[in-house]
Design a protein around this motif. Structure first.
Motif: not given
Length: 627
Positions: A323, A333, A440, A452, A454
């Motif tokens: 993030l 998100v 995400g 992860h 985004v």
């Protein structure tokens, strides 16, 4: 040819926590960290392409079946007792059809070498071509470019299959056919690509880690274009028996993500690739942008209570870092595609980490929507992350969230309300569609490698779309259109005519001029050619039908190759107003015409542009320069 360019490397020392803020703006064209997704390709259970995959998701379709008989005899290996030696407690999985088929001639590979190739290599070759074409890049034009290839892969089922035949089955193509690195290297060799090329094995997070690595390569300038994704084929019972003994498989053959019935996952197979380019360059090149990767992060669990026991703290850290790198907060998100395997241990840990890192920022608004594509197609293991990524890209592109299946009652160890999470159980709008769409995607490996990514919707002001996208117009206008077909063989050429005909039939909103543009500008040119011309859609459809059926009706011309020639007929071919129709319809012709006639200004008694539009065109002094 994709032009070369340099990018500025991003700050890699981003903190683990994101600063509070309001809704994140869409990425700007000059954002050097933003990576555009400009092409998609996938082959998944029940879905040979992204369009079918999206339709299955929208309809809430589960593509899980019993193991096909042409793979292996599931009855010989099934036992409800997970501990039974040499047996699996699950008889269902998500499978592809025809994994044994491959067009050797198209890729210039001999049948003998193709037989020694792991089908994972063949599948990635096919999808690389399709992803490039979806990105409107001619694959053959990339030779010598800094295009990178990053492919996640973790299984070697084909090697197991071959080694059953003993050492006599080993030949000159065995090593290159079975070595996992060649899955990516084969693409670079076939297309002549000079960027990084590697297979990535980070267990179940491999394909999403591949996307992360591709983005980093683009940001630091070692690649100017990248193919990234993963592949997973389950060809022999050994790997399934291994998964059963590991304790991961669901006895009922379903993945119940975040549900009280969660008892393991169901295996799946397939492959997916995305075509990536720095956003600024993609916009400058006029590319169609499906969505944007704003940031990503990778870490590892380190020491936990067991080698394969996930860490809530590590998952929370990777979420926060992704993030921060994306420049967004948890509140920005709106949806997260979970790793979501549906295991009693993994689901609560993932939910707790997600609630702390993202859900906590949703106290004053709609809960964070979550879902798992594993409920549709199974756990694709080495290709799991790319499958979830493609689902999320399509969700952003279509501005709809498809349902996550098999959810009825929350796992008692997952307090959804307190964590501010909500399982997306129906097809619906995004929670706040008026805000920028940001999502995400998570993927975690059994050895602790977490990733992860985004994603965000494409920035406003994208160039007008061309190609085979829906135009929103009811018809075509502007005069005759020519559809140029090209293939390596006569049979493939006629098959292509049939596929173009099917496209026009199935998607009436597609303009034939867009199809014509795509066939010329974004497809490789092969030795066998045909042109189907028509004054309107009906004539084009009739011509395609005739050619596909083996004939050559009106408006159809074919060629088996040869060189192009132009014939200038000389005086006698002139006519009043010649070129007027071309001038009105084609700006490129109009610009060239204006440039040429301007060269005659002052040399003739009458401006040439006026002379050719009247009877003066038949006077020799005007006829010659006019022609």
């Amino acid at each position: 040819m994709v032009s070369e360019f340099e990018t500025t490397a991003p700050d890699t020392t981003a903190p683990d926590t994101a600063a509070p803020g309001t809704a994140a703006p869409s990425p700007a064209a000059g954002d050097t960290a933003a990576i555009a997704v400009i092409g998609l390709a996938c082959r998944l259970p029940g879905a040979p392409d992204p369009r079918t995959f999206w339709q299955n998701l929208v309809e809430g379709r589960e593509s899980i079946t019993d193991v096909p008989a042409d793979r292996w005899d599931v009855t010989a290996y099934y036992d409800a007792d997970r501990d039974a030696p040499g047996r699996t407690n699950s008889r269902r999985a998500g499978h592809l059809e025809n994994v044994d088929r491959f067009d050797t001639g198209f890729f210039g590979i001999s049948p003998r070498e193709a037989a020694a190739m792991d089908p994972q290599q063949r599948l990635i070759l096919e999808l690389s071509w399709e992803a490039l074409e979806d990105g409107r890049i001619v694959p053959t034009d990339l030779r010598g470019s800094r295009t990178g290839v990053f492919v996640g892969a973790i299984w070697d089922d084909y090697a197991t299959l071959l080694h059953r035949h003993g050492t006599d089955a080993i030949g000159r193509h065995t090593i290159t056919g079975l070595h996992r690195s060649i899955i990516a290297n084969r693409v670079s060799y076939t297309l002549g690509l000079h960027g990084p090329s590697m297979a990535v094995d980070a267990a179940q997070s491999s394909s999403l880690v591949s996307v992360h690595m591709a983005c980093q390569s683009l940001r630091n300038g070692e690649s100017n274009l990248a193919l990234a994704g993963g592949v997973n084929l389950n060809l022999v019972p050994e790997s399934t028996v291994g998964a059963a003994k590991f304790g991961g498989l669901s006895p009922d053959g379903r993945c119940h993500t975040f549900d009280a019935r969660a008892n393991g996952y169901v295996r799946g197979e397939g492959a997916g690739l995305v075509l990536l380019k720095p956003l600024a360059q993609a916009l400058a090149d006029g590319d169609r942008v499906h969505c944007v990767i704003r940031g990503s992060a990778v870490n590892n669990d380190g020491a936990t209570n067991g080698l394969t026991v996930p860490s809530r703290r590590a998952q929370e850290k990777v979420l926060r870092r992704a993030l921060a790198r994306a420049g967004v907060t948890g509140r920005d998100v709106q949806y997260v595609e979970l790793h979501g395997t549906g295991t009693p241990l993994g689901d609560p840990i993932e939910a707790a980490a997600l609630g702390a890192a993202v859900g906590a920022d949703h106290e004053d608004g709609p809960a964070l929507a979550v879902g798992s594509v594993k409920t549709n197609v199974g756990h694709l293991e080495g290709a799991a992350g790319i499958t979830g990524l493609i689902k999320t890209v399509l969700s952003i592109k279509h501005r709809r969230l498809p349902p996550s299946l098999n959810f009825e009652t929350p796992n008692p160890d997952i307090p959804l309300d307190r964590l501010r999470l909500r399982v997306q159980t129906e097809l619906g709008d995004w929670p706040s569609p008026e805000r920028p769409l940001i999502a995400g995607v998570s993927s975690f490996g059994m050895g602790g490698t977490n990733c992860h990514v985004v994603l965000a919707e494409a920035p406003e002001g994208e160039p007008a779309s061309y190609g085979t996208g829906e135009s929103g117009e009811s018809g075509d206008s502007g005069g005759p259109t020519a559809l140029v077909l090209s293939a390596r063989t006569e049979g493939a050429l006629r098959e292509q005519a049939g596929r173009v005909r099917a496209l026009l039939d199935e998607r009436p909103g597609v303009r034939v001029r867009d199809v014509a543009w795509s066939l010329v500008a974004s497809r490789a040119r092969f030795g066998r050619r045909a042109v189907v011309a028509g004054a309107d859609r009906a004539e084009l459809v009739a011509g395609l039908d005739a050619f596909a059926a083996g004939g050559a009706g009106a408006g159809v011309a074919g060629s088996a190759g040869g060189r192009l020639a132009f014939l200038f007929t000389g005086q006698g071919s002139q006519r009043v107003g010649m070129g007027r129709g071309l001038y009105a319809s084609f700006p490129v012709f109009a610009a060239a015409f204006d440039e040429v006639v301007a060269a005659f200004d002052g040399l003739l008694d009458v401006p040439l542009v006026e002379a050719v539009d009247g009877e003066l065109v038949h006077e020799t002094g005007v006829t010659q320069p006019g022609l």
